[in-house]
Design an enzyme around this catalytic site. Structure first.
Site, PDB file in Angstrom:
ATOM      1  N   SER A 126      -2.479   2.550   3.862  1.00 34.65           N
ATOM      2  CA  SER A 126      -1.512   1.700   4.552  1.00 34.65           C
ATOM      3  C   SER A 126      -1.869   1.629   6.037  1.00 34.65           C
ATOM      4  CB  SER A 126      -0.099   2.265   4.363  1.00 34.65           C
ATOM      5  OG  SER A 126       0.785   1.644   5.265  1.00 34.65           O
ATOM      6  N   SER A 127      -2.415   0.500   6.440  1.00 31.72           N
ATOM      7  CA  SER A 127      -2.887   0.339   7.818  1.00 31.72           C
ATOM      8  C   SER A 127      -1.761   0.623   8.813  1.00 31.72           C
ATOM      9  CB  SER A 127      -3.405  -1.092   7.990  1.00 31.72           C
ATOM     10  OG  SER A 127      -3.532  -1.430   9.331  1.00 31.72           O
ATOM     11  N   GLU A 166      -5.881  -7.901   3.690  1.00 26.90           N
ATOM     12  CA  GLU A 166      -5.338  -8.988   4.520  1.00 26.90           C
ATOM     13  C   GLU A 166      -6.466  -9.682   5.286  1.00 26.90           C
ATOM     14  OE1 GLU A 166      -2.024  -8.025   7.164  1.00 26.90           O
ATOM     15  OE2 GLU A 166      -2.690  -9.624   8.503  1.00 26.90           O
ATOM     16  N   CYS A 183       2.984  -8.375  13.621  1.00 28.13           N
ATOM     17  CA  CYS A 183       4.325  -8.861  13.280  1.00 28.13           C
ATOM     18  C   CYS A 183       5.425  -8.023  13.927  1.00 28.13           C
ATOM     19  CB  CYS A 183       4.499  -8.891  11.764  1.00 28.13           C
ATOM     20  SG  CYS A 183       4.790  -7.260  11.103  1.00 28.13           S
ATOM     21  N   HIS A 228       0.829  -1.208   0.000  1.00 26.40           N
ATOM     22  CA  HIS A 228       0.000   0.000   0.000  1.00 26.40           C
ATOM     23  C   HIS A 228       0.862   1.257   0.000  1.00 26.40           C
ATOM     24  CE1 HIS A 228      -3.433  -2.581   1.851  1.00 26.40           C
ATOM     25  NE2 HIS A 228      -3.492  -2.576   0.528  1.00 26.40           N
ATOM     26  N   CYS A 262       3.208 -12.140   2.316  1.00 19.32           N
ATOM     27  CA  CYS A 262       4.254 -12.173   3.348  1.00 19.32           C
ATOM     28  C   CYS A 262       4.131 -13.470   4.141  1.00 19.32           C
ATOM     29  CB  CYS A 262       4.108 -10.984   4.285  1.00 19.32           C
ATOM     30  SG  CYS A 262       5.297 -11.084   5.645  1.00 19.32           S
TER      31      CYS A 262
HETATM   32  C1  2E4 Z   1       1.301  -7.069   4.025  1.00 25.41           C
HETATM   33  C2  2E4 Z   1       0.989  -7.242   5.343  1.00 25.41           C
HETATM   34  O1  2E4 Z   1      -1.458  -3.905   5.899  1.00 25.41           O
HETATM   35  P1  2E4 Z   1      -1.006  -2.521   5.514  1.00 25.41           P
HETATM   36  O2  2E4 Z   1      -2.145  -1.710   4.968  1.00 25.41           O
HETATM   37  O3  2E4 Z   1      -0.272  -1.852   6.610  1.00 25.41           O
HETATM   38  O4  2E4 Z   1      -0.011  -2.810   4.310  1.00 25.41           O
HETATM   39  P2  2E4 Z   1       1.203  -2.008   3.668  1.00 25.41           P
HETATM   40  O5  2E4 Z   1       1.280  -2.456   2.265  1.00 25.41           O
HETATM   41  O6  2E4 Z   1       1.165  -0.569   3.940  1.00 25.41           O
HETATM   42  O7  2E4 Z   1       2.443  -2.579   4.481  1.00 25.41           O
HETATM   43  C3  2E4 Z   1       3.034  -3.765   4.116  1.00 25.41           C
HETATM   44  C4  2E4 Z   1       2.280  -4.975   4.529  1.00 25.41           C
HETATM   45  C5  2E4 Z   1       1.943  -5.935   3.600  1.00 25.41           C
HETATM   46  C6  2E4 Z   1       1.924  -5.169   5.813  1.00 25.41           C
HETATM   47  N1  2E4 Z   1       1.352  -6.299   6.210  1.00 25.41           N
HETATM   48 FE1  SF4 Z   2       5.052  -9.084   6.688  1.00 24.00          FE
HETATM   49 FE2  SF4 Z   2       4.899  -7.602   8.897  1.00 24.00          FE
HETATM   50 FE3  SF4 Z   2       5.896  -6.578   6.712  1.00 24.00          FE
HETATM   51 FE4  SF4 Z   2       3.330  -7.112   6.871  1.00 24.00          FE
HETATM   52  S1  SF4 Z   2       4.446  -5.585   8.056  1.00 24.00           S
HETATM   53  S2  SF4 Z   2       4.668  -7.523   5.127  1.00 24.00           S
HETATM   54  S3  SF4 Z   2       3.335  -8.988   8.089  1.00 24.00           S
HETATM   55  S4  SF4 Z   2       6.783  -8.305   7.861  1.00 24.00           S
END
Ligand code: 2E4
Ligand code: SF4
Length: 345
Positions: free
Chosen positions: A234-235, A138, A206, A53, A108
């Site tokens: 981006s969460s 997710e 994580c 994201h 991931c």
């Molecule tokens: C996969 C899982 O989940 P979030 O919205 O924070 O995703 P972002 O793509 O910003 O960060 C990487 C990611 C990818 C985090 N957790």
């Molecule tokens: Fe993997 Fe954590 Fe990165 Fe998400 S934030 S992609 S779960 S290592």
């Protein structure tokens, strides 16, 4: 008169730069997977949803020939499709297989771990309470592993409306990128309601999410302003803004890039904290640092709370493809290279 020790008043403008920040091992692997797929097979390479994201990452990969789609039915039969780092449900895998798509799974491994927990507890017929945000990719992927057993709990306030079949057979699991403190509050309320509720076998939030929150918490109390670099969807980046405010930052904002910093945010500000989400390339942070230096915040101090050296191997299907093409899957460590080319921002 009692004299108490106090921190000397900070009078010179400065930046406190959080570490760890930015790319985690899962993002690095996913972005490199798309880059290597483009290099090895040539454009186009289709990607389901945003690989991570981040606007800058997506735009840069699009310029190189990646085509981002929402669903598998937008991909031509037999084409190559990468699943994003956030993971996919079995239904999405099945529809890709039906279209004979050549898939590369960039989920991931730490998201896959949560999927496996959902599968295992569903097999044992538990009610699974998935703490996470409805509609996030997710959460859709994890819930899709066991739709009949999973219910999503968005926040502590939603606990009141949770209903389970057997209160003695309940487990909670979570999205990987939540606020640790808010999640613990949700768990506390759930346990009040379901005292026999089981914990997940290991932390679902994580290491990267936790480390970035610990670092921003450390610097926030000293900051008049915290700037979080990251995209709106981006969460984990959005959580960093909330965590900074809860930890005592006087103000905190998220920006995609340096030019989004509002001059008014800097009024009367002495100390600026800077951090970035797990999907954010370091060049965007360095632009913010330069932008602040041009406005008198040239003194930069790193606040490090952990060192990260985790690196995941590339997706199995891609490694096989690289081998067949006579290429290796080696890549320099993240800190020693620019994952994406420097571009004007
Ligand atoms: C996969 C899982 O989940 P979030 O919205 O924070 O995703 P972002 O793509 O910003 O960060 C990487 C990611 C990818 C985090 N957790
Ligand atoms: Fe993997 Fe954590 Fe990165 Fe998400 S934030 S992609 S779960 S290592």
């Amino acid at each position: 008169m009692t004299v108490t020790a106090t921190t000397p008043l900070q009078t010179t403008r400065r930046v406190l730069l959080a570490a760890p920040r930015g790319y985690c091992a899962g993002v690095d692997r996913a972005v490199v997977a798309v880059e290597k797929a483009l290099e090895t097979y040539g454009a186009p390479v289709y990607v389901r949803k945003e690989i991570v994201h981040n606007k800058h990452v997506v735009e840069t990969l699009r310029e190189r020939g990646a085509i981002f789609v929402n669903e598998t039915d937008e991909v031509p039969e037999g084409a190559r499709l990468v699943f994003s780092a956030h993971g996919v449900s079995p239904a999405v895998r099945a529809s890709a297989a039906e279209r004979n798509l050549d898939t590369i799974d960039a989920t991931c491994p730490l998201v896959t771990k949560v999927h496996k927990e959902a599968v295992r507890f569903a097999k044992d017929d538990y009610d699974i309470l998935l703490i996470g945000h409805d509609g996030h990719e997710e959460v859709e992927g994890t819930a899709g592993e066991a739709p009949d057993h999973v219910q999503v709990v968005n926040s502590p306030d939603e606990v009141d409306k949770v209903v389970v079949r057997d209160p003695d057979k309940v487990v909670w699991i979570s999205q990987t990128t939540l606020s640790v403190d808010e999640t613990m509050e949700t768990v506390r309320r759930l346990r009040e309601k379901f005292p026999e509720m089981q914990d997940p076998p290991s932390d679902d939030i994580c290491y990267a999410t936790q480390n970035r929150q610990v670092a921003v918490k450390k610097l926030a109390p000293e900051c008049d302003l915290v700037v979080v670099v990251g995209s709106a969807n981006s969460s984990n980046s959005v959580r960093l803004v909330e965590v900074a405010l809860q930890a005592g930052a006087r103000s905190a904002y998220r920006v995609d890039r340096a030019s989004e910093i509002d001059e008014a945010w800097l009024d009367g500000v002495t100390t600026v904290g800077v951090t970035s989400g797990a999907s954010v390339p370091e060049i965007l942070v360095q632009d913010v640092i330069r932008h602040l230096a041009e406005r008198g915040y040239g003194d930069v101090e790193e606040v490090r709370t952990a060192t990260e050296d985790l690196m995941f191997s590339l997706p199995r299907e891609l490694r096989a493809g690289l081998k067949a093409a006579g290429q290796g899957d080696e890549r320099p460590r993240r800190e020693n290279r620019r994952t994406l080319p420097v571009q004007p921002v």
